[in-house]
Design a protein around this motif. Structure first.
Motif, PDB file in Angstrom:
ATOM      1  N   GLY A  24      33.040  44.569  38.266  1.00 38.10           N
ATOM      2  CA  GLY A  24      34.191  43.748  38.567  1.00 38.10           C
ATOM      3  C   GLY A  24      35.450  44.582  38.750  1.00 38.10           C
ATOM      4  O   GLY A  24      35.409  45.675  39.297  1.00 38.10           O
ATOM      5  N   ARG A  25      36.555  44.081  38.262  1.00 38.31           N
ATOM      6  CA  ARG A  25      37.845  44.752  38.459  1.00 38.31           C
ATOM      7  C   ARG A  25      37.869  46.125  37.806  1.00 38.31           C
ATOM      8  O   ARG A  25      38.566  47.028  38.255  1.00 38.31           O
ATOM      9  CB  ARG A  25      38.975  43.902  37.878  1.00 38.31           C
ATOM     10  CG  ARG A  25      39.205  42.603  38.609  1.00 38.31           C
ATOM     11  CD  ARG A  25      40.405  41.886  38.053  1.00 38.31           C
ATOM     12  NE  ARG A  25      41.639  42.645  38.244  1.00 38.31           N
ATOM     13  CZ  ARG A  25      42.834  42.241  37.819  1.00 38.31           C
ATOM     14  NH1 ARG A  25      42.939  41.103  37.171  1.00 38.31           N
ATOM     15  NH2 ARG A  25      43.899  42.960  38.035  1.00 38.31           N
ATOM     16  N   THR A  26      37.120  46.284  36.735  1.00 40.46           N
ATOM     17  CA  THR A  26      37.168  47.543  36.006  1.00 40.46           C
ATOM     18  C   THR A  26      36.458  48.665  36.735  1.00 40.46           C
ATOM     19  O   THR A  26      36.506  49.820  36.295  1.00 40.46           O
ATOM     20  CB  THR A  26      36.556  47.396  34.607  1.00 40.46           C
ATOM     21  OG1 THR A  26      35.202  46.943  34.728  1.00 40.46           O
ATOM     22  CG2 THR A  26      37.356  46.424  33.775  1.00 40.46           C
ATOM     23  N   SER A  27      35.776  48.374  37.827  1.00 38.64           N
ATOM     24  CA  SER A  27      35.038  49.401  38.532  1.00 38.64           C
ATOM     25  C   SER A  27      35.866  50.101  39.593  1.00 38.64           C
ATOM     26  O   SER A  27      35.385  51.024  40.236  1.00 38.64           O
ATOM     27  CB  SER A  27      33.787  48.806  39.181  1.00 38.64           C
ATOM     28  OG  SER A  27      34.164  47.864  40.168  1.00 38.64           O
ATOM     29  N   SER A  28      37.122  49.719  39.761  1.00 36.51           N
ATOM     30  CA  SER A  28      37.906  50.298  40.839  1.00 36.51           C
ATOM     31  C   SER A  28      39.205  50.903  40.334  1.00 36.51           C
ATOM     32  O   SER A  28      39.979  50.259  39.652  1.00 36.51           O
ATOM     33  CB  SER A  28      38.215  49.221  41.879  1.00 36.51           C
ATOM     34  OG  SER A  28      38.996  48.197  41.322  1.00 36.51           O
ATOM     35  N   SER A  29      39.409  52.180  40.670  1.00 36.36           N
ATOM     36  CA  SER A  29      40.697  52.859  40.528  1.00 36.36           C
ATOM     37  C   SER A  29      41.259  52.915  39.118  1.00 36.36           C
ATOM     38  O   SER A  29      42.471  53.003  38.946  1.00 36.36           O
ATOM     39  CB  SER A  29      41.742  52.181  41.439  1.00 36.36           C
ATOM     40  OG  SER A  29      41.303  52.211  42.765  1.00 36.36           O
ATOM     41  N   TYR A  30      40.417  52.855  38.111  1.00 35.22           N
ATOM     42  CA  TYR A  30      40.909  52.980  36.752  1.00 35.22           C
ATOM     43  C   TYR A  30      40.454  54.294  36.137  1.00 35.22           C
ATOM     44  O   TYR A  30      39.348  54.771  36.397  1.00 35.22           O
ATOM     45  CB  TYR A  30      40.378  51.851  35.866  1.00 35.22           C
ATOM     46  CG  TYR A  30      41.053  50.522  36.081  1.00 35.22           C
ATOM     47  CD1 TYR A  30      40.424  49.509  36.792  1.00 35.22           C
ATOM     48  CD2 TYR A  30      42.312  50.263  35.553  1.00 35.22           C
ATOM     49  CE1 TYR A  30      41.024  48.279  36.982  1.00 35.22           C
ATOM     50  CE2 TYR A  30      42.927  49.039  35.731  1.00 35.22           C
ATOM     51  CZ  TYR A  30      42.282  48.051  36.443  1.00 35.22           C
ATOM     52  OH  TYR A  30      42.884  46.836  36.629  1.00 35.22           O
TER      53      TYR A  30
END
Length: 119
Positions: A24-30
């Protein structure tokens, strides 16, 4: 969502590799950080790695024994732990956010994985 895995029971001097799988959101650019918390102690910074993987920071207490890496194709961050000591015993958590050594800076947290090192 973050999922930490790979913990277990190991003898002193042994090795474990923890994985933190993002979705989800945690898989991108963190950036992803690893923290640990032993019973009765505060949560402690262990390591962090930027999204690109070019920036890493390892706590002095584990430097030379632990390394952090990531495979963005698999949305997974790894914490390789070698020469484990009984004092490394803790619940290990991974978190997504900025590249920081401070837990409060991270936006998303996974459930922890228990690491127990026997003497």
């Amino acid at each position: 969502q973050l999922q930490a895995s790979g913990g277990g029971l190991v003898q002193a001097g042994g090795s474990l590799r923890l994985s933190c799988a993002a979705s989800g959101r945690t898989s991108s650019s963190y950036a992803v950080g690893w923290f640990r918390q032993a019973p009765g102690k505060e949560r402690e910074f262990v390591a962090t790695i930027s999204w690109s993987g070019y920036i890493t920071n390892i706590a002095d207490s584990v430097k030379g024994r632990f390394t952090i890496s990531r495979d963005n194709a698999k949305n997974t961050v790894y914490l390789q732990m070698n020469s484990l000591k009984p004092e490394d015993t803790a619940v290990y958590y991974c978190a997504a956010g900025p590249t920081s050594v401070t837990a409060i800076d991270y936006d998303y947290w996974g459930r922890g994985t228990q690491v127990t090192v026997s003497s």
